[in-house]
Design an enzyme around this catalytic site. Structure first.
Site: not given
Ligand code: AMP
Ligand code: TRP
Length: 355
Positions: A115, A217, A220
Site C-alpha cells: 500500500k 487475488k 476491491k
C-alpha cells in the site's frame, strides 16, 4: 486458574464494494460460527482512514457493511455487531500497542509495503501502525479466534507477537495483580493477560482469485470490475462475469491434481465447491472432462442462486438506515462495556494513574 473463554472477533473495512472473496473468505464463515461461539463482528471504520483520509461517504459505507453482515444472516441479538469508532478503547489500546510493537515489525508487513508503494517515507503513520490497531480490535476483547481470509495471516501473527511481548514485558505486574490467565502454547503452559489469538483461515476458499487473472487475488481495488463478483451485482451481471471469466482451452481435468498449474480452472472449481457447500473433489467428480462451455453455465446458475438474494437483502436493509444505526448502537454499547473492563485492567498493568 481460569482459561480464556473462546471468543470470535473479526472485522471488515468499509471501503468499496464487498465481493465474492469477502463473502467466501469471511462473511459466510462468520455466519457458520455464530451458532457455536460468542462472536463480535466489527465494521472497522477507523482503519479506512489509513487508505483515504477524506471519504465522501464513509458513514454510508459503514452502514453498507453492516447491511451485508445482516443480509448474509448474522443475527444482531446473538452476535455483537458494531462499528469500531463507537468504542474508543480500540484506539486507546492501539496506542499502548504502538509502544509495545517495534517499527521493524511494522516495516515487514507485506500489506504495508504494497500500500505504501515506492514512497514509503510519505506514507501516513496510520498506515504503518495499521496492524497495531488491528491487534487492539481483537485483544481489547481478549478474543481467542479470528476468522479471516489468507491475506490477513501476517497481521494475525503480528497480533500474537504483540500479545506475547506485552505478556512478557509486564509479566511481574500481571502476576502481582492476579490478572494472568493460563493458556497452552503448543505443548507449553504459559500465563498472560492477552491470549495468543489463533487465526481461523480455513473453509473451502480462503483465497478467491480474480476472474481475469488466476494469479491475483480478487480485490476491491482491481480496476477491472470483471475481475470480481460484487455482492450487489444483479443476476445478469453475475452470470455475464462468470461467462467472461478467463479460462484455458483444456476441458476440466479428471482429478483435482490436474488443476495444478491451471490457476483459473482451479479458482472456478474452488468457487463452485464453496458456493455449493461441497468439496473440489466432488465438483471434479461431477464435471471432470467437461468443457468450460458446460461448466460455466452451471457455475453461473449456482452463483446467481446463492448471491442474488443476498444482494437483494442488502439493498432492502440499506433502505432502512435507522434500523442499521440501532443495531450498531446496541452492539457498540455491549462491546464498549467489555472493552472498558479490559482497559481498566490494562491501566493497572501498565501503571497509568486512574481515579
Ligand atoms: P477487506 O475487505 O480487505 O477488509 O477484507 C475483509 C475480509 O475478507 C478479510 O477477512 C479478508 O481476508 C477477506 N478477503 C478479502 N479478499 C479476499 C479474497 N480474494 N479471498 C478470500 N478472502 C478475502
Ligand atoms: N485488516 C483486515 C482486512 O483488511 C480488517 C480488520 C481490521 C480485521 N481489524 C481486524 C480483521 C480485526 C480481523 C480482526 O481485511
Amino acid at each position: 486458574m481460569s482459561e480464556f473463554r473462546q471468543l470470535i472477533f473479526s472485522g471488515v473495512q468499509p471501503t468499496g464494494n464487498l465481493h465474492l472473496g469477502n463473502y467466501l473468505g469471511a462473511l459466510q464463515r462468520f455466519v457458520a460460527l455464530q451458532d457455536s461461539y460468542d462472536c463480535i463482528y466489527c465494521v472497522v471504520d477507523m482503519h479506512s482512514l489509513t487508505a483515504t483520509l477524506v471519504h465522501d461517504d464513509l458513514m454510508e459505507q459503514t452502514r453498507a457493511i453492516a447491511a451485508a453482515y445482516l443480509a448474509c444472516g448474522l443475527d444482531p441479538k446473538k452476535n455483537i455487531i458494531f462499528n469500531q469508532s463507537r468504542v474508543p478503547q480500540h484506539a486507546e489500546l492501539a496506542w499502548i500497542f504502538n509502544c509495545v510493537a517495534r517499527i521493524g515489525w511494522m516495516n515487514r508487513m507485506t500489506q504495508f509495503k504494497d500500500k505504501a508503494g515506492k514512497d514509503r517515507e510519505n506514507a501516513s503513520l496510520g498506515l504503518l501502525a495499521y496492524p497495531s490497531l488491528m491487534a487492539a480490535d481483537i485483544l481489547v476483547y481478549r478474543a481467542t479466534h479470528v476468522p479471516v481470509g489468507e491475506d490477513q495471516k501476517q497481521h494475525l501473527e503480528l497480533t500474537r507477537d504483540i500479545a506475547q511481548k506485552f505478556n512478557n514485558d509486564f509479566s511481574d505486574r500481571i502476576a502481582a495483580l492476579g490478572l494472568g490467565v493460563e493458556m497452552m502454547v503448543g505443548e507449553e503452559k504459559v500465563n498472560g493477560f492477552f491470549p495468543l489469538t489463533e487465526p481461523l483461515i480455513e473453509g473451502p476458499a480462503p483465497r478467491v482469485m480474480s476472474l481475469r487473472d488466476g494469479s491475483k487475488k480478487m480485490s476491491k481495488s482491481d480496476p477491472s470490475d470483471l475481475s470480481r463478483i460484487n455482492l450487489l451485482d444483479d443476476a445478469d451481471t453475475i452470470a455475464r462475469k462468470i461467462k467472461k471469466a478467463k479460462t484455458d482451452p483444456e476441458p476440466l481435468p479428471g482429478d483435482v491434481e490436474g488443476l495444478e498449474g491451471r490457476p483459473e480452472a482451479d479458482n472456478l472449481v474452488t468457487i463452485y465447491a464453496a458456493l455449493a457447500g461441497t468439496t473440489r473433489e466432488q465438483v471434479i467428480a461431477d464435471f471432470g472432462g467437461r468443457q468450460f462451455s458446460d461448466f460455466k453455465p452451471a457455475l453461473a446458475d449456482l452463483a446467481v442462486e446463492k448471491l442474488a438474494p443476498i444482494g437483494e437483502e442488502m439493498r432492502r436493509i440499506a433502505g432502512d438506515p435507522a434500523y442499521i444505526d440501532g443495531v450498531l448502537r446496541d452492539g457498540g454499547e455491549r462491546a464498549g462495556a467489555m472493552a472498558e473492563q479490559t482497559m481498566k485492567q490494562v491501566h493497572q498493568i501498565v501503571g497509568l494513574l486512574v481515579n
